[in-house]
Write an enzyme that holds these catalytic residues in place. Structure first.
Site, mmCIF file in Angstrom:
data_model
loop_
_atom_site.group_PDB
_atom_site.id
_atom_site.type_symbol
_atom_site.label_atom_id
_atom_site.label_comp_id
_atom_site.label_asym_id
_atom_site.label_seq_id
_atom_site.Cartn_x
_atom_site.Cartn_y
_atom_site.Cartn_z
ATOM 1 N N LYS A 51 6.856 -1.739 -2.222
ATOM 2 C CA LYS A 51 5.679 -2.244 -2.559
ATOM 3 C C LYS A 51 5.528 -2.274 -4.083
ATOM 4 C CE LYS A 51 0.879 -2.228 -1.056
ATOM 5 N NZ LYS A 51 -0.103 -1.571 -0.042
ATOM 6 N N SER A 126 -2.287 -4.415 3.262
ATOM 7 C CA SER A 126 -1.825 -5.068 1.891
ATOM 8 C C SER A 126 -0.381 -5.015 1.795
ATOM 9 C CB SER A 126 -2.530 -4.369 0.870
ATOM 10 O OG SER A 126 -2.446 -2.964 0.663
ATOM 11 N N SER A 150 -2.882 -0.377 5.514
ATOM 12 C CA SER A 150 -2.033 -1.242 4.724
ATOM 13 C C SER A 150 -0.518 -1.304 4.986
ATOM 14 C CB SER A 150 -2.080 -0.989 3.246
ATOM 15 O OG SER A 150 -3.434 -1.494 2.667
#
Lengths: 449, 89
Positions: A51, A126, A150
């Site tokens: 990420k 996210s 997330s």
């Protein structure tokens, strides 16, 4: 499927395997925007991505924000170092995300990732890009991060396994922080076994993160599953129907018990109070001259310089900085922040008590994937309400896993299983058992051999 | 929220919002605060949990170590004469 990692290691690959795969990833990324950066030099091992808030040396890591555009870390996060330590994993790139992790749908960034099953729909957030990349590429895992859901939310919407470990079991050194008392690094994979392999690789004590303190991980199987009825009633009808069918199926092997928890339902507001209070202090360090987006005019007065430099924050980031700063104001901090900490304590105790006797199971999200255009119309409070199921385990640092369990109108649904602190292997084992009788399906299988 | 309070928050956070953003963000902030007011109704006792896990406060050895990529660190900043350039005081 037991383990894609093991299968990959046993299969002979054509000489130009990586070249062809990277070409395919670049092409598909044009539609789905899963990756911010693709490492074209990956040539060995099983692919993993990170990420965009996890530092990997030499690769732009912007946490989805214009404020960090151009930031290239000169060091690896501990998790990246551990993934790369034995040369059996190869880094394929940096994945898209909501700015600093602020989002449930992946749309709070300049160019959002799109759902791997249909690009008109949200990818979830996210860790949007991590989930989409995992759903795009057959032999791939992603190291992602969760603050309030997330990992679980995008995993559910893209039909992959999203595993969020016990708070404090994985080092966060090199993670661009959002809310320190909530952030956890975890894994997205196409199977629970792959998630476990990666978890075992990245977890454990790290001298660079004093909060990384949970070393003993157990696998204490539970025979009871608790379902929070009043929370479930807030899910939409399609989700409830599919979830009831899942419960029917699980009731053959587990004792499914319906309970009510007025306490857990109250988790959303205190979670956002704590998260925003911590985020507003963490984002104070972005000042436009040490790293990331550079302010050009160094001759401006001090306050004007910083105010100009911080124009790069998006709308949601600005909202959270303002709210977090307000919450921490002397006149109201007891009313909001101190109260939120007390509610967190109450929720943790209640969940801890339940989780000693069984798992908590729920849908991961109360809705099916919305279209990107529809998600943009939601107010902040409507957005936050989507985290109904993912927030309680995140607020208490409890390990949880989202796994695909059904498909409605061609889109995947995820269920979330929660267990007690340190019992991470038990939920991975549970999902492994589930995978022995349920096949996950994908629209794309890049790199299939 | 009064305009004065909103302006105070903008000032201390060093944030600027356009005229178009201002009314939207202010309205959102007010709605979220009203939502946060729900916590007042919860009888939660006095115990406050700051972390979900016990933090042992274990520190690493206090020894000098070298940072491998100083040049990489410098590349993220504007440099002059070996110093990071910052705003005027």
């Amino acid at each position: 499927m037991a383990s894609y990692i093991r299968e990959f290691n046993e299969i002979e690959k054509p000489k130009d395997y990586y070249e062809g795969l990277i070409e395919g990833i670049e092409k598909l990324n044009g539609t789905y925007d899963a990756f911010n950066v693709i490492n074209k030099s990956a040539r060995t091992g099983f692919l993993f991505s990170t990420k965009a808030n996890i530092c990997v040396k030499g690769f732009e890591t912007d946490a989805g924000s214009k404020m960090l555009k151009g930031y290239v870390p000169p060091f690896n996060a501990t998790v990246a170092d551990r993934m790369l330590a034995k040369k059996d994993f190869s880094f394929i790139g940096v994945t898209n995300m909501d700015e600093f992790g602020f989002g449930t749908f992946g749309i709070n960034t300049e160019i959002p990732a799109k759902n791997a099953f249909d690009s008109e729909y949200v990818a979830g957030g996210s860790s949007s890009g991590s989930a989409v990349a995992t759903a795009m590429i057959k032999y791939h895992v992603s190291v992602a991060e969760s603050t309030g859901g997330s990992i679980a939310a995008p995993a559910a919407l893209n039909g992959v396994v999203g595993f969020t470990p016990t708070y404090g079991s994985v080092s966060r050194y090199g993670l661009i922080d959002y809310a320190n008392s909530l952030d956890k690094i975890g894994v997205m994979a196409r199977s629970s076994e792959d998630a476990r392999i990666v978890f075992d690789r990245i977890r454990g004590r790290d001298d660079y993160d004093t909060t990384c303190s949970v070393e003993k991980i157990s696998s204490e199987k539970k025979s009871r599953i608790f379902v929070m009825d009043s929370m479930l009633s807030k899910a939409d009808q399609k989700v409830r129907g599919a979830f009831e069918r899942l419960l029917d199926r699980l009731s053959r092997d587990y004792s499914v018990e319906h309970v009510d928890s007025a306490t857990m339902e109250k988790a959303i507001a205190p979670y956002y109070i704590i998260a925003m209070a911590e985020a507003s202090t963490n984002l104070a360090k972005y000042t436009g001259y040490k790293y990331g987006a550079m302010s050009q005019d160094f001759y401006k007065q001090y306050n004007e310089f910083f105010t100009d430099a911080r124009e790069g924050f998006g709308i949601e980031a600005k909202r959270r900085i303002l709210l977090g700063t307000f919450i921490r104001s002397e006149s109201v901090k007891d009313k909001y922040y101190a109260k939120a900490l007390a509610i967190r304590s109450m929720i943790m105790h209640e969940m801890d008590r339940l989780l000693k006797d069984g798992y908590i199971l729920s849908p991961t999200l109360p809705i099916t994937a919305p279209k990107i255009a529809d998600a943009r119309k939601l107010s902040p409070v409507e957005n936050y309400a989507m985290d109904l199921f993912t927030i309680p385990p995140n607020l208490g640092g409890f390990p949880h896993i989202s796994f695909p369990y059904d498909y409605i109108d061609g889109m995947p649904l995820g269920a979330q299983l929660v267990t007690g602190h340190g019992n991470d292997y038990a939920i991975l084992d549970f999902v492994k058992e589930w995978e022995s009788s349920f096949n996950y399906t994908y629209k794309h299988n890049l790199g299939e051999l | 929220m009064e305009d004065k309070e909103f302006d105070r928050l903008l000032k201390i956070t060093r944030l600027r919002v356009s005229d178009g953003e201002r009314s939207m963000i202010k309205k959102d902030v007010e709605q979220v605060i009203a939502y946060f007011d729900e916590v007042s109704a919860v009888d939660a006792g006095k115990e406050q949990e700051r972390y979900p896990a016990a933090i042992p406060g274990r520190f690493r050895e206090d020894v000098i170590s070298s940072f491998a990529d100083v040049d990489g660190l410098k590349r993220n900043s504007k440099m002059r004469n070996g110093y990071i350039v910052g705003p005027k005081l």
